[in-house]
Design a protein around this motif. Structure first.
Motif, PDB file in Angstrom:
ATOM      1  N   PRO A 232       6.690   3.640  92.425  1.00  0.00           N
ATOM      2  CA  PRO A 232       7.414   4.864  92.772  1.00  0.00           C
ATOM      3  C   PRO A 232       8.923   4.657  92.712  1.00  0.00           C
ATOM      4  CG  PRO A 232       5.744   4.363  94.412  1.00  0.00           C
ATOM      5  CD  PRO A 232       5.840   3.171  93.521  1.00  0.00           C
ATOM      6  N   GLU A 233       9.601   5.643  92.199  1.00  0.00           N
ATOM      7  CA  GLU A 233      11.051   5.557  92.157  1.00  0.00           C
ATOM      8  C   GLU A 233      11.642   6.470  93.203  1.00  0.00           C
ATOM      9  OE1 GLU A 233      12.469   6.059  88.134  1.00  0.00           O
ATOM     10  OE2 GLU A 233      10.941   4.657  87.423  1.00  0.00           O
ATOM     11  N   MET A 234      12.845   6.120  93.626  1.00  0.00           N
ATOM     12  CA  MET A 234      13.482   6.840  94.720  1.00  0.00           C
ATOM     13  C   MET A 234      14.108   8.145  94.251  1.00  0.00           C
ATOM     14  SD  MET A 234      14.047   5.646  97.945  1.00  0.00           S
ATOM     15  CE  MET A 234      15.782   5.494  98.295  1.00  0.00           C
ATOM     16  N   GLN A 235      13.388   8.904  93.433  1.00  0.00           N
ATOM     17  CA  GLN A 235      13.948  10.198  93.063  1.00  0.00           C
ATOM     18  C   GLN A 235      12.876  11.250  93.189  1.00  0.00           C
ATOM     19  OE1 GLN A 235      15.023   8.776  89.222  1.00  0.00           O
ATOM     20  NE2 GLN A 235      13.486  10.008  88.197  1.00  0.00           N
ATOM     21  N   GLN A 236      13.276  12.425  93.660  1.00  0.00           N
ATOM     22  CA  GLN A 236      12.301  13.484  93.849  1.00  0.00           C
ATOM     23  C   GLN A 236      11.842  13.985  92.482  1.00  0.00           C
ATOM     24  OE1 GLN A 236      15.135  15.270  96.784  1.00  0.00           O
ATOM     25  NE2 GLN A 236      13.223  16.079  97.606  1.00  0.00           N
ATOM     26  N   GLY A 237      10.575  14.343  92.395  1.00  0.00           N
ATOM     27  CA  GLY A 237      10.047  14.877  91.152  1.00  0.00           C
ATOM     28  C   GLY A 237       9.514  13.818  90.211  1.00  0.00           C
ATOM     29  N   TRP A 238       9.685  12.541  90.578  1.00  0.00           N
ATOM     30  CA  TRP A 238       9.196  11.457  89.725  1.00  0.00           C
ATOM     31  C   TRP A 238       7.678  11.522  89.583  1.00  0.00           C
ATOM     32  CZ3 TRP A 238       5.813   7.733  91.523  1.00  0.00           C
ATOM     33  CH2 TRP A 238       5.512   6.698  90.623  1.00  0.00           C
ATOM     34  N   LEU A 239       7.009  11.830  90.697  1.00  0.00           N
ATOM     35  CA  LEU A 239       5.553  11.821  90.738  1.00  0.00           C
ATOM     36  C   LEU A 239       4.949  12.767  89.705  1.00  0.00           C
ATOM     37  CD1 LEU A 239       2.930  10.957  92.231  1.00  0.00           C
ATOM     38  CD2 LEU A 239       3.280  12.904  93.718  1.00  0.00           C
ATOM     39  N   GLU A 240       5.487  14.011  89.642  1.00  0.00           N
ATOM     40  CA  GLU A 240       4.921  15.002  88.730  1.00  0.00           C
ATOM     41  C   GLU A 240       5.023  14.512  87.296  1.00  0.00           C
ATOM     42  OE1 GLU A 240       6.618  15.651  91.347  1.00  0.00           O
ATOM     43  OE2 GLU A 240       5.149  16.837  92.466  1.00  0.00           O
ATOM     44  N   GLY A 241       6.150  13.893  86.992  1.00  0.00           N
ATOM     45  CA  GLY A 241       6.356  13.409  85.626  1.00  0.00           C
ATOM     46  C   GLY A 241       5.351  12.350  85.250  1.00  0.00           C
ATOM     47  N   VAL A 242       5.145  11.387  86.156  1.00  0.00           N
ATOM     48  CA  VAL A 242       4.339  10.232  85.782  1.00  0.00           C
ATOM     49  C   VAL A 242       2.843  10.514  85.882  1.00  0.00           C
ATOM     50  CG1 VAL A 242       4.254   9.109  88.030  1.00  0.00           C
ATOM     51  CG2 VAL A 242       4.227   7.731  85.967  1.00  0.00           C
ATOM     52  N   ALA A 243       2.455  11.371  86.815  1.00  0.00           N
ATOM     53  CA  ALA A 243       1.028  11.575  87.046  1.00  0.00           C
ATOM     54  C   ALA A 243       0.370  12.294  85.873  1.00  0.00           C
ATOM     55  CB  ALA A 243       0.803  12.369  88.330  1.00  0.00           C
ATOM     56  N   ASN A 244       1.184  13.011  85.066  1.00  0.00           N
ATOM     57  CA  ASN A 244       0.598  13.778  83.975  1.00  0.00           C
ATOM     58  C   ASN A 244       0.584  13.040  82.643  1.00  0.00           C
ATOM     59  OD1 ASN A 244      -0.058  16.015  85.514  1.00  0.00           O
ATOM     60  ND2 ASN A 244       2.078  16.698  85.479  1.00  0.00           N
ATOM     61  N   THR A 245       1.047  11.783  82.633  1.00  0.00           N
ATOM     62  CA  THR A 245       1.036  11.061  81.368  1.00  0.00           C
ATOM     63  C   THR A 245      -0.398  10.687  80.991  1.00  0.00           C
ATOM     64  OG1 THR A 245       1.334   8.974  82.523  1.00  0.00           O
ATOM     65  CG2 THR A 245       3.327  10.055  81.723  1.00  0.00           C
ATOM     66  N   ILE A 246      -0.591  10.467  79.703  1.00  0.00           N
ATOM     67  CA  ILE A 246      -1.924  10.120  79.209  1.00  0.00           C
ATOM     68  C   ILE A 246      -2.371   8.798  79.817  1.00  0.00           C
ATOM     69  CG2 ILE A 246      -3.293   9.686  77.132  1.00  0.00           C
ATOM     70  CD1 ILE A 246      -0.890  11.092  75.639  1.00  0.00           C
ATOM     71  N   GLU A 247      -1.433   7.853  79.948  1.00  0.00           N
ATOM     72  CA  GLU A 247      -1.777   6.538  80.475  1.00  0.00           C
ATOM     73  C   GLU A 247      -2.314   6.638  81.901  1.00  0.00           C
ATOM     74  OE1 GLU A 247       1.076   7.211  79.027  1.00  0.00           O
ATOM     75  OE2 GLU A 247       1.479   5.736  77.457  1.00  0.00           O
ATOM     76  N   ALA A 248      -1.621   7.426  82.727  1.00  0.00           N
ATOM     77  CA  ALA A 248      -2.025   7.544  84.117  1.00  0.00           C
ATOM     78  C   ALA A 248      -3.403   8.181  84.220  1.00  0.00           C
ATOM     79  CB  ALA A 248      -1.004   8.358  84.894  1.00  0.00           C
ATOM     80  N   LYS A 249      -3.652   9.189  83.352  1.00  0.00           N
ATOM     81  CA  LYS A 249      -4.945   9.862  83.399  1.00  0.00           C
ATOM     82  C   LYS A 249      -6.060   8.921  82.963  1.00  0.00           C
ATOM     83  CE  LYS A 249      -3.662  14.631  83.397  1.00  0.00           C
ATOM     84  NZ  LYS A 249      -3.097  15.702  82.606  1.00  0.00           N
ATOM     85  N   ALA A 250      -5.786   8.152  81.898  1.00  0.00           N
ATOM     86  CA  ALA A 250      -6.796   7.205  81.422  1.00  0.00           C
ATOM     87  C   ALA A 250      -7.067   6.153  82.489  1.00  0.00           C
ATOM     88  CB  ALA A 250      -6.317   6.526  80.142  1.00  0.00           C
ATOM     89  N   ALA A 251      -6.003   5.705  83.171  1.00  0.00           N
ATOM     90  CA  ALA A 251      -6.150   4.645  84.159  1.00  0.00           C
ATOM     91  C   ALA A 251      -6.945   5.117  85.365  1.00  0.00           C
ATOM     92  CB  ALA A 251      -4.781   4.152  84.592  1.00  0.00           C
ATOM     93  N   SER A 252      -6.748   6.396  85.764  1.00  0.00           N
ATOM     94  CA  SER A 252      -7.440   6.862  86.962  1.00  0.00           C
ATOM     95  C   SER A 252      -8.898   7.181  86.668  1.00  0.00           C
ATOM     96  CB  SER A 252      -6.730   8.084  87.543  1.00  0.00           C
ATOM     97  OG  SER A 252      -6.822   9.151  86.639  1.00  0.00           O
ATOM     98  N   ALA A 253      -9.265   7.250  85.386  1.00  0.00           N
ATOM     99  CA  ALA A 253     -10.646   7.574  85.032  1.00  0.00           C
ATOM    100  C   ALA A 253     -11.571   6.393  85.267  1.00  0.00           C
ATOM    101  CB  ALA A 253     -10.722   8.029  83.583  1.00  0.00           C
ATOM    102  N   GLY A 254     -11.056   5.185  85.122  1.00  0.00           N
ATOM    103  CA  GLY A 254     -11.927   4.012  85.261  1.00  0.00           C
ATOM    104  C   GLY A 254     -11.534   3.176  86.455  1.00  0.00           C
ATOM    105  N   SER A 255     -12.307   2.138  86.715  1.00  0.00           N
ATOM    106  CA  SER A 255     -11.938   1.210  87.774  1.00  0.00           C
ATOM    107  C   SER A 255     -12.074  -0.219  87.248  1.00  0.00           C
ATOM    108  CB  SER A 255     -12.826   1.420  88.998  1.00  0.00           C
ATOM    109  OG  SER A 255     -14.165   1.264  88.634  1.00  0.00           O
ATOM    110  N   VAL A 256     -11.537  -1.159  88.028  1.00  0.00           N
ATOM    111  CA  VAL A 256     -11.485  -2.543  87.571  1.00  0.00           C
ATOM    112  C   VAL A 256     -12.897  -3.103  87.395  1.00  0.00           C
ATOM    113  CG1 VAL A 256     -10.614  -4.846  88.088  1.00  0.00           C
ATOM    114  CG2 VAL A 256      -9.328  -2.831  88.801  1.00  0.00           C
ATOM    115  N   VAL A 257     -13.167  -3.671  86.233  1.00  0.00           N
ATOM    116  CA  VAL A 257     -14.456  -4.308  85.969  1.00  0.00           C
ATOM    117  C   VAL A 257     -14.223  -5.812  85.872  1.00  0.00           C
ATOM    118  CG1 VAL A 257     -16.397  -4.473  84.390  1.00  0.00           C
ATOM    119  CG2 VAL A 257     -15.227  -2.295  84.693  1.00  0.00           C
TER     120      VAL A 257
END
Lengths: 595, 291
Positions: free
Chosen positions: A522-547
């Motif tokens: 997390p970065e110390m700026q407001q609105g950072w979350l919305e930007g990062v949570a919608n990236t393709i990488e973040a979505k792909a990462a949240s779909a799976g779990s550590v194997v």
């Protein structure tokens, strides 16, 4: 704006057994409006959790609300009977605790626990409530919302469980939700999905929320207003923007100063000239029972330098330290200390080899024997390794205490008489007492408050320069590692995915996992979350779990760039890139992510 | 930046923080009273241990002796005073034996683990599966009723639960980081047991000692009552109940008085242990408030 919650002149007292009541929270007043998020920040012991519990009219055993008013929806809940206050909880105010795993009953299905409160409050019958719950799961972006309620708590990931905890809290449609460090126990990549879910649902339902945390970067993402607390007293209150960028009080400024810059913003030192390695481990493979936690890990720690080991929980970081120290048996591989091969089992190692490699644990509390005085804790290694006794031993104990910036008089104390940061300094001094060549630091600052942790890191740096000791610095906190390490090893599911000098690891090209880790801090700026949570990488990462123990690349199930048919079946090759960087990935060097 | 200026309330891990409650004072006084009687019994007792003072058997309270006479016309008060000696001493010896066996094997099992743990644990479980009174009956029946056999048998029976407690403590403390740190330093098993684990087990072990002591009194009294324990003419509370139980039908209290004394001793010991355990838990509650 109408206030959902108003607290006036709250005073909470606690008493040690048999002792008199002492104040924990002194004269705190606050208010939270509809749809507003108020963050309570402060170090441990600042009373932030106590205040949040008081908002429900609750005090922990041994504590009491001594003074003040708590108004919820226009009613003074302190004036209510215990029965009425009980009826309020879950219905009008709900609570999300730090550890979802500890809050769910492992023997009951999740769905049943989520609808338990509305059922108790008589909000409907089980089938309509279950349908409501499924809607909530969908809003919280949970995978398979229709069936997730059928599962048991251990069958879903930590991040999902924390979101289900939020569903439980939202199930009665409360007017006020209290979130007590809900993401502190989570990894950075998981934290993003959970934060996003919390933020969306608070906005959708127009719920007022109190968010308790010590992490300022998280606060920047979720809070509208901030209340800074210290030792149970209010230090400063104001809008998020003002507190973060224009703090007025010295204490708030200190808090801000202790926040480290994001890893890619750090000025990395250039690589130091090659030094002989003090630890050189080759193809380490280790595990517990039938589970293989580390596979084929090779790592070198050059003399008088810092090698950072990063990765999420469960990636084998601690196991690596324990294997090197000889505490966990090795299945395969070889460990060299100071150029000499040593036995994998510590019982077979000569005392000289044990002395050279010391370990410092994460939990400062449990690493010190509570029944030994500091003089014995520090004196024992002096006696054991160097045969020092009597006054020679006592003198050296005093020197060691001074070395870690503690007064010599601490020698006569017991660990219970020290604060968390002081205990960790004692742990460090115990390691130094052996006069080691390398210290394995296993998450040594993770359990400490930001300001205290910064002090310990500064001390580690000073000791390295003064004594020429090397560190293997294990941490999940990338910012700390980035500011401190000369070289970095990135572990994922027990394998090395990337390693090299810090400068090379924290700048492009990246391994896809390293990139995910870096973008999740997390970065110390407001609105950072919305930007990062919608990236393709973040979505792909949240779909799976550590194997653990995957056949091909362990990260393939969470990687947005995975090559179907290759990544999940073939172990990726190690690519040698410029600047001493090594990346284990099927992607060709020029296809690796750059930013 | 340094955190050395932090002010932390001194909290020593000793028993200094134990504050007396009314219950604790009461229970402690009762125990102290019996202890004094045990130590100075022969000087205090008005008559001899087996001295027949009256031709009247089962004399009521106030007639004959202060507390009446028993089935042979002996002074109940004197036998009670001599009896506390036997009762306390035997209970103490058996409890010490049970601890010597249980603690040694329990911690050894927790540290050595592996086959040693498996074998010893199974044997102990086999012992526990057997009703303890029945076990004692069989052993004493086979080897005869001597004090040595009695003490060893009861000590062995009691050692099973001491073993379970010690083994669990050893396992719990054995995985703490400070024990790992000692192992990583290269310390031997003996150091780890005596310097790292034992000092952190004292509080639960003291509580366990109190409970076993109580149990031992009851067990020994039970055996005496069955005629397998202390033999006449020696005085023992359990034996006194057995001797005089016939007097109950004649309205004599000679059996009830020693029974009440056993109760006073065991209940007081239990109250004291409860108080001690609550105080120990109090420490952890305090730690929670700290955070």
């Amino acid at each position: 704006m109408t206030d959902i919650l108003t607290i006036k002149h709250l005073r909470v007292e606690g008493h040690p057994p048999g002792g008199a009541y002492v104040p924990i929270v002194k004269d705190v007043s606050l208010n939270v409006g509809k749809g507003e998020v108020l963050a309570l920040i402060g170090e441990s012991g600042s009373g932030k959790s106590t205040i949040s519990l008081a908002a429900m009219g609750f005090a922990r055993p041994g504590c009491r609300i001594a003074q003040g008013e708590v108004w919820l929806n226009g009613r003074d809940i302190m004036a209510l009977s215990p029965r009425d206050r009980h009826a309020l909880r879950g219905d009008e105010v709900s609570y999300v605790a730090q550890s979802a795993a500890a809050s769910f009953n492992p023997a009951l299905r999740i769905g049943r626990q989520v609808i338990e409160a509305p059922l108790w409050h008589g909000a409907g019958d089980a089938s309509t409530l279950t349908a409501d719950a499924v809607n909530l799961y969908r809003k919280l972006d949970l995978p398979n919302p229709e069936t997730v309620g059928q599962k048991f708590p251990h069958q879903v990931s930590g991040g999902q469980l924390q979101r289900l905890m939020a569903a439980m809290a939202m199930s009665c449609g409360p007017d006020l939700m209290i979130l007590d460090e809900p993401t502190t126990a989570l990894d950075v990549t998981t934290q993003i999905e959970v934060l996003k879910a919390f933020k969306d649902i608070i906005r959708d339902q127009g719920t007022a929320a109190i968010y308790v945390t010590h992490d300022l970067a998280v606060v920047a993402q979720v809070a509208d207003r901030i209340l800074v607390l210290k030792n149970g007293e209010m230090v400063e209150a104001g809008p998020t923007d003002q507190i973060l960028h224009d703090p007025q009080r010295d204490y708030t400024k200190t808090l801000m100063a202790a926040v480290r810059p994001a890893p890619h913003l750090v000025n990395h030192r250039d690589t130091v000239a090659a030094r002989p390695p003090v630890v050189s481990a080759r193809t380490l493979t280790a595990g517990y029972g039938t589970v293989t936690v580390l596979s084929d890990v090779s790592i070198d720690v050059p003399a008088a330098s810092v090698v950072g080991v990063i990765g999420e929980s469960g990636c084998g970081k601690s196991t690596l330290a324990r294997v090197v120290a000889g505490l966990t048996p090795l299945r395969k591989g070889e460990i060299m200390l100071d150029g000499k091969a040593v036995a994998p089992n510590l019982a077979d190692r000569p005392r000289e080899a044990l002395k050279d490699c010391q370990i410092v644990f994460q939990m400062a509390d449990t690493a010190l024997n509570p029944r030994h005085r500091i003089s014995d804790i520090l004196g024992r290694p002096l006696e054991f390794y160097q045969g020092r006794k009597g006054s020679a031993r006592a003198d050296r104990v005093g020197d060691l205490l001074e070395l870690v910036d503690l007064p010599r008089s601490f020698a006569s104390r017991y660990p219970g008489e020290l604060s968390g940061g002081q205990k960790q300094r004692i742990n460090l001094a115990r390691a130094l007492a052996a006069d080691p060549k390398v210290i394995l630091c296993d998450e040594v600052t993770s359990a400490l408050d930001t300001v205290v942790a910064a002090g310990v890191i500064d001390l580690l740096k000073a000791l390295k320069d003064r004594l020429g000791v090397a560190y293997m610095f294990i941490s999940h906190d990338l910012s700390t590692v980035a500011s401190f390490a000369d070289e970095v090893v990135v572990l994922y599911a027990g394998r090395v995915v990337e390693k090299g000098p810090s400068k090379a690891v924290f700048s492009p090209p990246f391994h896809p996992y390293t990139k995910l880790l870096l973008s999740s801090v997390p970065e110390m700026q407001q609105g950072w979350l919305e930007g990062v949570a919608n990236t393709i990488e973040a979505k792909a990462a949240s779909a799976g779990s550590v194997v653990i123990g995957a056949k091909g690349c362990p990260f393939s199930n969470r990687c947005a760039l995975a090559i179907a048919g290759t990544c999940e079946t073939v172990v990726p090759p190690v690519r040698e890139l410029s600047g001493g960087l090594q990346i284990a990935c099927h992607l060709a060097a020029d296809h690796l992510p750059l930013s | 930046m340094s955190d050395t200026s932090d002010i932390v309330a001194p909290r020593k891990p000793t028993f200094a923080g134990l504050r007396l409650t009314r219950t604790a004072i009461f229970a402690g006084s009762v125990l102290l009273f019996w202890l004094v009687l045990a130590l100075f019994g022969p000087w205090i007792a008005p008559h001899g241990e087996a001295e027949i003072i009256s031709g009247q058997t089962f004399a009521p309270i106030g007639e004959g002796g202060l507390l009446g006479t028993d089935k042979l016309g002996r002074d109940v008060l004197s036998r009670l005073i001599y009896g506390v000696r036997t009762t306390l001493l035997l209970a103490l010896v058996t409890t010490v034996i049970s601890f010597a066996i249980g603690v040694t094997l329990g911690f050894a099992a927790a540290i050595l683990k592996g086959w040693f743990d498996i074998v010893v644990s199974r044997i102990v479980e086999a012992f526990m599966a057997f009703p303890s009174t029945l076990l004692a009956l069989v052993v004493i029946g086979a080897f005869g009723t001597s004090i040595t056999v009695l003490v060893l048998t009861v000590g062995l029976v009691l050692s099973t639960s001491v073993f379970r407690v010690s083994r669990a403590l050893g396992y719990d403390i054995g995985v703490m980081d400070f024990v790992e740190a000692a192992r990583a330093r290269g310390e031997g098993t003996w150091w780890i047991l005596t310097r790292e684990i034992l000092p952190n087990s004292t509080a639960p072990l003291i509580a366990e000692f109190g409970l076993r002591f109580t149990f031992s009194i009851l067990f020994l009294s039970g055996l005496s009552f069955l005629g397998l324990g202390v033999q006449e003419p020696a005085a023992d509370w359990g034996l006194m109940v057995q001797e005089n139980v016939g007097g109950l039908f004649l309205g004599s209290s000679a059996a009830l008085i020693p029974a009440a004394c056993i109760a006073s001793l065991t209940v007081s010991m239990n109250l004291l242990v409860d108080w001690f355990q609550q105080r120990q838990q109090g420490e952890t509650v305090l730690e929670k408030i700290d955070q």
